[in-house]
Design a protein around this motif. Structure first.
Motif, PDB file in Angstrom:
ATOM      1  N   GLY B 148      10.107  -3.260   7.889  1.00 58.48           N
ATOM      2  CA  GLY B 148       9.125  -3.779   6.579  1.00 58.48           C
ATOM      3  C   GLY B 148       7.874  -4.141   7.435  1.00 58.48           C
ATOM      4  O   GLY B 148       7.292  -4.735   6.634  1.00 58.48           O
ATOM      5  N   GLU B 149       7.576  -3.950   8.570  1.00 61.61           N
ATOM      6  CA  GLU B 149       6.126  -4.734   9.247  1.00 61.61           C
ATOM      7  C   GLU B 149       5.129  -3.943   8.967  1.00 61.61           C
ATOM      8  O   GLU B 149       4.036  -4.414   9.231  1.00 61.61           O
ATOM      9  N   LEU B 150       5.149  -2.461   8.492  1.00 67.17           N
ATOM     10  CA  LEU B 150       3.797  -1.952   8.025  1.00 67.17           C
ATOM     11  C   LEU B 150       3.801  -1.743   6.515  1.00 67.17           C
ATOM     12  O   LEU B 150       4.755  -1.585   5.830  1.00 67.17           O
ATOM     13  N   PRO B 151       2.594  -1.348   5.881  1.00 63.27           N
ATOM     14  CA  PRO B 151       2.436  -1.303   4.453  1.00 63.27           C
ATOM     15  C   PRO B 151       2.750  -0.038   3.878  1.00 63.27           C
ATOM     16  O   PRO B 151       3.074  -0.011   2.814  1.00 63.27           O
ATOM     17  N   SER B 152       2.989   1.022   4.754  1.00 68.83           N
ATOM     18  CA  SER B 152       3.524   2.360   4.194  1.00 68.83           C
ATOM     19  C   SER B 152       4.250   2.721   5.218  1.00 68.83           C
ATOM     20  O   SER B 152       4.098   2.941   6.472  1.00 68.83           O
ATOM     21  N   PRO B 153       5.444   3.679   4.654  1.00 69.39           N
ATOM     22  CA  PRO B 153       5.983   4.463   5.794  1.00 69.39           C
ATOM     23  C   PRO B 153       5.415   5.565   6.179  1.00 69.39           C
ATOM     24  O   PRO B 153       5.816   6.310   7.169  1.00 69.39           O
ATOM     25  N   HIS B 154       4.382   5.775   5.578  1.00 69.68           N
ATOM     26  CA  HIS B 154       3.608   6.986   5.848  1.00 69.68           C
ATOM     27  C   HIS B 154       2.504   6.654   6.939  1.00 69.68           C
ATOM     28  O   HIS B 154       1.400   6.429   6.666  1.00 69.68           O
ATOM     29  N   THR B 155       2.883   6.094   8.314  1.00 67.08           N
ATOM     30  CA  THR B 155       1.967   5.771   9.045  1.00 67.08           C
ATOM     31  C   THR B 155       1.730   6.755  10.295  1.00 67.08           C
ATOM     32  O   THR B 155       2.748   7.131  10.487  1.00 67.08           O
ATOM     33  N   ASP B 156       0.466   6.925  10.636  1.00 72.79           N
ATOM     34  CA  ASP B 156       0.389   8.044  11.690  1.00 72.79           C
ATOM     35  C   ASP B 156       0.405   7.263  12.927  1.00 72.79           C
ATOM     36  O   ASP B 156      -0.165   6.396  13.754  1.00 72.79           O
ATOM     37  N   ALA B 190      -4.680  -6.292  18.043  1.00 72.54           N
ATOM     38  CA  ALA B 190      -5.448  -5.737  17.357  1.00 72.54           C
ATOM     39  C   ALA B 190      -5.124  -4.522  16.615  1.00 72.54           C
ATOM     40  O   ALA B 190      -5.436  -4.246  15.322  1.00 72.54           O
ATOM     41  N   ALA B 191      -4.289  -3.783  17.512  1.00 74.52           N
ATOM     42  CA  ALA B 191      -3.694  -2.467  16.472  1.00 74.52           C
ATOM     43  C   ALA B 191      -3.059  -2.786  15.382  1.00 74.52           C
ATOM     44  O   ALA B 191      -2.881  -2.151  14.356  1.00 74.52           O
ATOM     45  N   VAL B 192      -2.111  -3.933  15.516  1.00 78.79           N
ATOM     46  CA  VAL B 192      -1.057  -4.195  14.675  1.00 78.79           C
ATOM     47  C   VAL B 192      -1.791  -4.755  13.225  1.00 78.79           C
ATOM     48  O   VAL B 192      -1.522  -4.340  12.146  1.00 78.79           O
ATOM     49  N   LEU B 193      -2.952  -5.539  13.625  1.00 80.74           N
ATOM     50  CA  LEU B 193      -3.635  -6.257  12.395  1.00 80.74           C
ATOM     51  C   LEU B 193      -4.163  -4.845  11.649  1.00 80.74           C
ATOM     52  O   LEU B 193      -4.316  -4.946  10.465  1.00 80.74           O
ATOM     53  N   ALA B 194      -4.914  -4.122  12.447  1.00 78.15           N
ATOM     54  CA  ALA B 194      -5.494  -2.784  11.667  1.00 78.15           C
ATOM     55  C   ALA B 194      -4.409  -2.087  10.911  1.00 78.15           C
ATOM     56  O   ALA B 194      -4.490  -1.567   9.861  1.00 78.15           O
ATOM     57  N   ALA B 195      -3.349  -1.883  11.608  1.00 85.68           N
ATOM     58  CA  ALA B 195      -2.023  -1.306  11.008  1.00 85.68           C
ATOM     59  C   ALA B 195      -1.848  -1.977   9.555  1.00 85.68           C
ATOM     60  O   ALA B 195      -1.266  -1.291   8.634  1.00 85.68           O
ATOM     61  N   ALA B 197      -3.424  -3.684   7.897  1.00 87.95           N
ATOM     62  CA  ALA B 197      -4.412  -3.479   6.812  1.00 87.95           C
ATOM     63  C   ALA B 197      -4.703  -1.930   6.370  1.00 87.95           C
ATOM     64  O   ALA B 197      -5.372  -1.561   5.461  1.00 87.95           O
ATOM     65  N   GLY B 198      -3.385  -1.267   6.835  1.00 88.95           N
ATOM     66  CA  GLY B 198      -3.493   0.189   6.436  1.00 88.95           C
ATOM     67  C   GLY B 198      -4.537   1.222   7.057  1.00 88.95           C
ATOM     68  O   GLY B 198      -4.614   2.379   6.596  1.00 88.95           O
TER      69      GLY B 198
END
Lengths: 203, 203
Positions: B148-156, B190-195, B197-198
């Motif tokens: 649950g660390e990312l806002p969407s399961p559809h992450t590239d 930086a990459a995690v923060l961008a991720a 934020a979607g």
């Protein structure tokens, strides 16, 4: 009586010296783009430029000298960072320029980066050019701070610029991906989102 | 009676063929690290490996063949992506590995990337290796989605991994910056923060 402060006739901008330099550097760019730095020779450049070999040897000494001067010349052009009114717009425009310079075939930018892996002189010139470009682009971040687009005035401009531009170099140079017209904006957007979340804020 | 399905004695893993390959590839790595791909020759490799030149010519044909095999061999090792329990931890660990491989002197990784600018065969092998590594690392993103660390399961996953790792390559290879022990985590963050934020969400 001659004017003592006037430059020597063949040294004034636009004079013979400048003209020969322009011819020689045009020839270097063309040779690099066609065959890469491995096929670059003083002879080939002199022939293509229509200039005596002795002139090229005297002024540039060797292939390393030619590479350094063509990179230095890139830093002398009056390139200006984009100014579109938003950080996302500016970084997208910058990335489009980068993608274009890397994707064009043959690519002078790629030939110069490749050369810098093999010539210490070229590598140093390339490093100076990068440093100049990052310094010039810091204004993008300053304007974004002024417009209130970033959470802190203390944003590391260079880190933000590297985050925005590095993925394109990575995809096109190292992964050898085909250029995607949407990628410049996607990469710019990811960097802006990270910046808005404080990723490049310095305390 | 001999067993028909048994491999020929000198082809079994750990047999003579495998041993010669290991000796030759060790020699290629050592030569590359010392002098870069420009000084790589079949003769030099055979001498260093203590193997007949004819054997090297027969099996690898030329320097391009040696480069391809050394890159392919890197893909055959049982490298595993980090598993630290968080996306930030995993990307930081990955970046630390990358920084180490690029900053060590002499660097085999840098020598291989440099070679891939000059050998089409090496470039293709390098591109295959990158593709494998990105595919292997996709699990980092899958685990982050499960936690649950990312806002969407559809992450590239590939885009996120490139955003996390590209700035390090950029700084160390192109900008020739000195390695900074804090940079791997900064770039990962930086990459995690961008991720979060979607930035890498795909619809």
């Amino acid at each position: 009586m001659s004017e003592p402060m006037a430059p020597a006739p063949d040294r004034r901008p636009g004079g013979r010296t400048a003209r020969i330099r322009a011819q020689v550097l045009d020839a270097v760019r063309a040779e690099l783009a066609e065959g890469g730095h491995e096929s670059l020779t003083i002879e080939g450049v002199a022939t293509r430029a229509g200039v005596h070999r002795a002139t090229v040897y005297r002024r540039w000494r060797d292939v390393g000298g030619l590479l350094v001067d063509v990179i230095d010349a890139a830093g002398e052009t009056d390139w200006r960072p984009p100014d579109t009114g938003s950080l996302l717009g500016d970084l997208t425009a910058l990335n489009r320029e980068i993608q274009e310079s890397l994707a064009v075939r043959p690519s002078l930018a790629v030939a110069l980066m490749s050369a810098s892996f093999h010539s210490e002189q070229a590598a140093q010139a390339q490093t100076r050019l990068w440093a100049d470009r990052y310094a010039q682009c810091a204004v993008l971040v300053e304007r974004a701070v002024e417009r209130g687009e970033l959470p802190s005035p203390h944003t590391d401009a260079r880190a933000l610029l590297i985050a925005a531009t590095a993925p394109l170099y990575h995809r096109l140079l190292l992964l050898r991906a085909e250029p995607d017209p949407d990628q410049p904006e996607r990469d710019a957007r990811a960097a802006v989102l990270a910046a808005e979340a404080g990723a490049f804020t310095v305390l």
